[in-house]
Design a protein around this motif. Structure first.
Motif, PDB file in Angstrom:
ATOM      1  N   TYR A  26       2.772  -1.830   2.997  1.00 38.25           N
ATOM      2  CA  TYR A  26       1.843  -2.531   2.102  1.00 38.25           C
ATOM      3  C   TYR A  26       0.679  -1.682   1.600  1.00 38.25           C
ATOM      4  CZ  TYR A  26       4.281  -6.845   3.168  1.00 38.25           C
ATOM      5  OH  TYR A  26       5.219  -7.819   3.275  1.00 38.25           O
ATOM      6  N   PRO A  69       3.115   1.307  -1.651  1.00 40.76           N
ATOM      7  CA  PRO A  69       2.625   0.909  -2.981  1.00 40.76           C
ATOM      8  C   PRO A  69       1.859   2.008  -3.700  1.00 40.76           C
ATOM      9  CG  PRO A  69       2.209  -0.830  -1.405  1.00 40.76           C
ATOM     10  CD  PRO A  69       2.698   0.345  -0.620  1.00 40.76           C
ATOM     11  N   SER A 104       3.528   3.093  -7.218  1.00 38.94           N
ATOM     12  CA  SER A 104       2.829   2.895  -8.489  1.00 38.94           C
ATOM     13  C   SER A 104       3.176   3.992  -9.489  1.00 38.94           C
ATOM     14  CB  SER A 104       1.316   2.900  -8.267  1.00 38.94           C
ATOM     15  OG  SER A 104       0.926   1.702  -7.666  1.00 38.94           O
ATOM     16  N   TYR A 135       6.626   3.247 -10.933  1.00 32.43           N
ATOM     17  CA  TYR A 135       6.579   2.106 -11.836  1.00 32.43           C
ATOM     18  C   TYR A 135       5.882   2.443 -13.148  1.00 32.43           C
ATOM     19  CZ  TYR A 135       8.091  -0.851  -7.976  1.00 32.43           C
ATOM     20  OH  TYR A 135       8.793  -1.414  -6.959  1.00 32.43           O
ATOM     21  N   PHE A 191       9.443  -9.485 -13.219  1.00 31.12           N
ATOM     22  CA  PHE A 191       9.909  -8.980 -11.935  1.00 31.12           C
ATOM     23  C   PHE A 191      11.413  -9.020 -11.756  1.00 31.12           C
ATOM     24  CE2 PHE A 191       5.454  -9.725 -10.860  1.00 31.12           C
ATOM     25  CZ  PHE A 191       5.184  -8.496 -10.291  1.00 31.12           C
ATOM     26  N   PHE A 232      -0.160  -9.900 -14.706  1.00 25.85           N
ATOM     27  CA  PHE A 232       0.048 -11.262 -14.232  1.00 25.85           C
ATOM     28  C   PHE A 232      -0.403 -12.349 -15.200  1.00 25.85           C
ATOM     29  CE2 PHE A 232      -0.679  -8.600 -10.464  1.00 25.85           C
ATOM     30  CZ  PHE A 232       0.542  -8.754  -9.853  1.00 25.85           C
ATOM     31  N   ALA A 247      -3.055   1.270 -13.367  1.00 26.23           N
ATOM     32  CA  ALA A 247      -3.401   1.255 -11.943  1.00 26.23           C
ATOM     33  C   ALA A 247      -3.444   2.662 -11.374  1.00 26.23           C
ATOM     34  CB  ALA A 247      -2.399   0.397 -11.175  1.00 26.23           C
ATOM     35  N   PHE A 293      -6.546   4.247 -12.451  1.00 22.97           N
ATOM     36  CA  PHE A 293      -7.600   3.665 -11.624  1.00 22.97           C
ATOM     37  C   PHE A 293      -7.615   4.357 -10.262  1.00 22.97           C
ATOM     38  CE2 PHE A 293      -8.882  -0.260  -8.981  1.00 22.97           C
ATOM     39  CZ  PHE A 293     -10.222   0.038  -9.100  1.00 22.97           C
ATOM     40  N   TYR A 339      -5.130  -1.551  -7.237  1.00 23.32           N
ATOM     41  CA  TYR A 339      -4.310  -0.349  -7.359  1.00 23.32           C
ATOM     42  C   TYR A 339      -2.920  -0.558  -6.765  1.00 23.32           C
ATOM     43  CZ  TYR A 339      -2.902   4.483  -6.253  1.00 23.32           C
ATOM     44  OH  TYR A 339      -2.216   5.651  -6.094  1.00 23.32           O
ATOM     45  N   THR A 340      -2.809  -1.349  -5.682  1.00 21.03           N
ATOM     46  CA  THR A 340      -1.527  -1.481  -4.993  1.00 21.03           C
ATOM     47  C   THR A 340      -0.812  -2.799  -5.285  1.00 21.03           C
ATOM     48  OG1 THR A 340      -2.708  -2.366  -3.091  1.00 21.03           O
ATOM     49  CG2 THR A 340      -2.192  -0.022  -3.046  1.00 21.03           C
ATOM     50  N   ILE A 341      -1.457  -3.690  -6.004  1.00 21.63           N
ATOM     51  CA  ILE A 341      -0.951  -5.064  -6.088  1.00 21.63           C
ATOM     52  C   ILE A 341       0.451  -5.168  -6.686  1.00 21.63           C
ATOM     53  CG2 ILE A 341      -2.100  -5.554  -8.313  1.00 21.63           C
ATOM     54  CD1 ILE A 341      -2.104  -8.116  -5.563  1.00 21.63           C
ATOM     55  N   ILE A 342       0.756  -4.401  -7.720  1.00 24.46           N
ATOM     56  CA  ILE A 342       2.053  -4.555  -8.395  1.00 24.46           C
ATOM     57  C   ILE A 342       3.221  -4.190  -7.469  1.00 24.46           C
ATOM     58  CG2 ILE A 342       3.466  -3.812 -10.350  1.00 24.46           C
ATOM     59  CD1 ILE A 342       0.782  -3.490 -11.900  1.00 24.46           C
ATOM     60  N   PRO A 343       3.211  -3.013  -6.832  1.00 26.96           N
ATOM     61  CA  PRO A 343       4.294  -2.712  -5.886  1.00 26.96           C
ATOM     62  C   PRO A 343       4.346  -3.694  -4.709  1.00 26.96           C
ATOM     63  CG  PRO A 343       3.118  -0.711  -6.452  1.00 26.96           C
ATOM     64  CD  PRO A 343       2.336  -1.850  -7.016  1.00 26.96           C
ATOM     65  N   VAL A 344       3.196  -4.175  -4.247  1.00 28.22           N
ATOM     66  CA  VAL A 344       3.188  -5.135  -3.131  1.00 28.22           C
ATOM     67  C   VAL A 344       3.927  -6.406  -3.524  1.00 28.22           C
ATOM     68  CG1 VAL A 344       1.703  -6.719  -1.829  1.00 28.22           C
ATOM     69  CG2 VAL A 344       1.127  -4.299  -1.943  1.00 28.22           C
ATOM     70  N   VAL A 345       3.672  -6.881  -4.732  1.00 28.96           N
ATOM     71  CA  VAL A 345       4.349  -8.092  -5.198  1.00 28.96           C
ATOM     72  C   VAL A 345       5.845  -7.849  -5.362  1.00 28.96           C
ATOM     73  CG1 VAL A 345       4.553  -9.691  -7.130  1.00 28.96           C
ATOM     74  CG2 VAL A 345       2.306  -9.061  -6.276  1.00 28.96           C
ATOM     75  N   LYS A 346       6.186  -6.707  -5.944  1.00 24.81           N
ATOM     76  CA  LYS A 346       7.598  -6.364  -6.159  1.00 24.81           C
ATOM     77  C   LYS A 346       8.328  -6.277  -4.815  1.00 24.81           C
ATOM     78  CE  LYS A 346      10.940  -4.176  -8.711  1.00 24.81           C
ATOM     79  NZ  LYS A 346      12.132  -4.844  -8.209  1.00 24.81           N
ATOM     80  N   LEU A 347       7.702  -5.600  -3.873  1.00 16.04           N
ATOM     81  CA  LEU A 347       8.297  -5.441  -2.546  1.00 16.04           C
ATOM     82  C   LEU A 347       8.483  -6.797  -1.871  1.00 16.04           C
ATOM     83  CD1 LEU A 347       8.892  -3.222  -0.214  1.00 16.04           C
ATOM     84  CD2 LEU A 347       6.643  -3.893   0.614  1.00 16.04           C
ATOM     85  N   SER A 348       7.448  -7.627  -1.927  1.00 18.08           N
ATOM     86  CA  SER A 348       7.529  -8.947  -1.302  1.00 18.08           C
ATOM     87  C   SER A 348       8.638  -9.776  -1.939  1.00 18.08           C
ATOM     88  CB  SER A 348       6.201  -9.680  -1.435  1.00 18.08           C
ATOM     89  OG  SER A 348       5.166  -8.931  -0.862  1.00 18.08           O
ATOM     90  N   MET A 349       8.821  -9.592  -3.245  1.00 21.13           N
ATOM     91  CA  MET A 349       9.865 -10.330  -3.913  1.00 21.13           C
ATOM     92  C   MET A 349      11.233  -9.903  -3.402  1.00 21.13           C
ATOM     93  SD  MET A 349       9.840 -10.909  -7.938  1.00 21.13           S
ATOM     94  CE  MET A 349      11.353 -10.003  -8.138  1.00 21.13           C
TER      95      MET A 349
END
Lengths: 325, 294
Positions: free
Chosen positions: A52, A56, A60, A63, A71, A283, A297, A300, B138-148
């Protein structure tokens, strides 16, 4: 003359920690077994933090190189196309500018305001010290997202308390969060109010590292409060100024909760910090642009990395300054 | 003799007036700080007062903080219709579970990193320190993808794991520093008594680290209770998973004119964390001050 805290620090550091043992037969297999346990202890962190946080951070980058809507659909490799589009988007640059401006509003107010207040609260002569400390710290523990919503009502131009105040002073109706000239400054002030307590605690902790006998000695030599401050407090706190400034700057990157709930980046993108920009494309858009948002991102992340490098440098410098004191 | 006495008297007289003057300034300062402290807590006072008023009273404006009659039904509206009973339960579940996971994993990692050298220990510490501060954005997109992909996106379990997997480096470092400072004799004694690696940790080290556990636990509790970004994204398609921080925004979105209900929902959400803070203030302060001391 090294300060006592530093001596204490080095003592604990060189003290009981791991010592290299001479290798005898039998020792080695024991050490191997010990290492297995060590890795077992690290496993939960390795899995959770790896999945986590670390993954990520790396993912990133991948992606950001693909075209990817939503998704479930296909990902097609597009190389640096996303970056080209992010760089060409004036709103991205606006969000970078807003993030930096926000930092410039918030950080000095917090660092120097909290410094002044910490000096006062540190004085034994002041009554109600612990009450003040609690009162100024209270907003820190409250949920930022909820405070953001409450602030929308506090600043409501029709019937919020600030509107009532403005009426008392005979000012016309003011919409602090609703006009693009004042929204960012207002958000900055709210952010200062919200997290002022953290910087205050930093300074109070820094003040506590100054040994009391220094003050004693200076008092015996006949120094008054002004000179005590000028010749002891200030020089002893300078190393902390660096570290506290960097920590506060880092805090300014965490404004998503407040901005999203208070202004959602508006009006006219005037409070759209980078995190909100990313959120909007990933989102909140009708067709999510995840590759594009990832590229933003990653950029950032680069800005954040610069601040981390700054932090490491500040830590090294302030350590060196303290050991010289 | 008399001359000396006189000489001695004059300065003391001057000193007392100066002391009185100084004390006067202290009181002025205290009054100023009190006024500022009032401004500081005013939003919360206003929220509590608004939660007990009628809509009409609030929209009538004014700065009056005392409601005409206490409107407790605002609370029942937020609790039942606003579904804050569900949101609060979710928040408690997520916060407690996340705090337990984080405390356990940080205690284990902090212990071995603080106390032992092993192949790769330096690298692990370097990586941890480099990620001391990672914004969620910064990490939210991969975290969501992974969780999915793991089938965890629309579940409290997924939210808990994602929150527990956030860096938490500071907690590990606080533990490491504490364990490093423990005397080596403790370990030697327990080895002589025949305790192995794990027993030394669980029976000797862990009980001694209670103060740190309190600090780390309370800070993690605070951050998780107040988390917004991850819970928001994890409860997009399932409103039943909302925590209070996400629910507040939804509530206002659905009932934009229900200020008293909004304020009541705010009080319900903030009360537990503020109560915790009042009772455990020392640990909050210690945990935050640790960032500067290290």
């Amino acid at each position: 003359m090294a300060s006592p805290t530093l001596i204490a620090e080095t003592a604990t550091r060189s003290g009981s920690a791991a010592r290299k043992t001479a290798k005898r037969p039998g020792q080695r297999s024991r050490e191997r077994r010990r290492n297995l346990w060590i890795y077992a202890f690290l496993l939960p962190t390795f899995i959770l933090y790896g999945l986590y946080t670390l993954y990520p951070m790396v993912a990133s980058y991948w992606y950001s190189l693909v075209e990817w809507n939503g998704f479930s659909s296909q990902q097609t490799f597009v190389g640096v196309e996303n970056y080209r589009r992010v760089f060409a988007d004036p709103l991205f640059w606006s969000s970078v500018r807003v993030t930096l401006l926000f930092m410039l509003i918030v950080a000095p107010l917090r660092v120097f305001g909290a410094f002044a207040l910490a000096i006062l609260l540190n004085s034994p002569k002041l009554p109600l010290r612990s009450f003040f400390r609690t009162a100024y710290f209270l907003p820190v523990v409250t949920t930022t997202a909820i405070v953001g919503v409450v602030m929308r009502f506090i600043f409501d131009p029709a019937s919020g308390p600030t509107a009532a105040l403005a009426q008392i002073f005979g000012l016309g109706p003011i919409d602090l969060l609703g006009s693009s000239e004042t929204a960012l400054i207002t958000a900055g002030v709210v952010y200062v109010w919200k997290f002022f307590g953290i910087t205050l605690i930093y300074w109070l902790a820094a003040l506590q590292t100054i040994p009391a006998d220094l003050y004693e000695a200076a008092r015996i030599d006949g120094a008054g409060p002004v000179r005590l401050f000028r010749y002891i407090t200030l020089p002893m706190l300078i190393p902390f100024l660096l570290i506290i400034t960097v920590l506060t700057i880092e805090d300014c990157f965490h404004a998503f909760d407040l901005m999203q709930t208070m202004t959602a980046g508006g009006p006219f993108f005037s409070t759209e910090i980078i995190e909100i920009y990313i959120y909007r494309w990933a989102f909140a858009a009708s067709i999510p642009q995840l590759g594009f948002a990832s590229a933003a991102a990653v950029l950032f992340g680069v800005i954040v990395l610069l601040v981390v490098i700054l932090q490491v440098w500040a830590t090294v410098v302030s350590r060196r300054m303290r050991s010289r004191a | 003799m008399s001359v000396i006495a006189k000489e001695r008297k004059a300065p003391t007289a001057r000193r007392t007036t100066r002391r009185v003057g100084r004390r006067f300034w202290w009181w002025v300062l205290t009054a100023l700080l009190l006024a500022l402290a009032f401004v500081w807590v005013f939003p919360f006072i206003w929220m509590v007062s608004a939660s007990l008023k009628t809509s009409g009273e609030i929209f009538g404006g004014g700065l009056g903080l005392i409601p005409e009659a206490l409107q407790w039904e605002n609370y029942s509206r937020a609790w039942i219709d606003g579904r804050f009973n569900v949101y609060l339960l979710n928040t408690v579940i997520v916060t407690v579970a996340t705090t337990v996971i984080v405390v356990v994993r940080c205690a284990l990692a902090g212990y071995v990193l603080g106390r032992y050298r092993f192949p790769g220990s330096r690298l692990v510490i370097a990586i941890l320190v480099a990620t001391l501060f990672v914004p969620t954005g910064y990490t939210i997109i991969p975290v969501v993808k992974l969780s999915m992909e793991l089938g965890l996106l629309d579940s409290l379990a997924g939210m808990i794991l994602a929150l527990a997997g956030a860096a938490n480096v500071a907690s590990i470092l606080i533990y490491a520093g504490y364990f490093r400072g423990m005397p080596a004799e403790l370990e030697e004694a327990s080895i002589v008594d025949g305790a192995g690696f794990v027993r030394t940790f669980t029976q000797i080290m862990l009980p001694l680290s209670m103060p740190v556990t309190a600090t780390v636990g309370i800070l993690t509790f605070l951050f998780t209770w107040n988390a917004f970004f991850l819970p928001l994204v994890f409860s997009f398609s399932n409103p039943a998973l909302r925590t209070v921080s996400v629910g507040m925004q939804a509530f206002v979105g659905e009932n934009s004119t229900d200020w008293p209900g909004m304020a009541a929902a705010g009080v319900i959400s903030l009360l537990p964390i503020v109560a915790l803070f009042v009772f455990m203030q020392r640990y909050f302060v210690e945990g935050i001050a640790g960032a500067v001391k290290s």
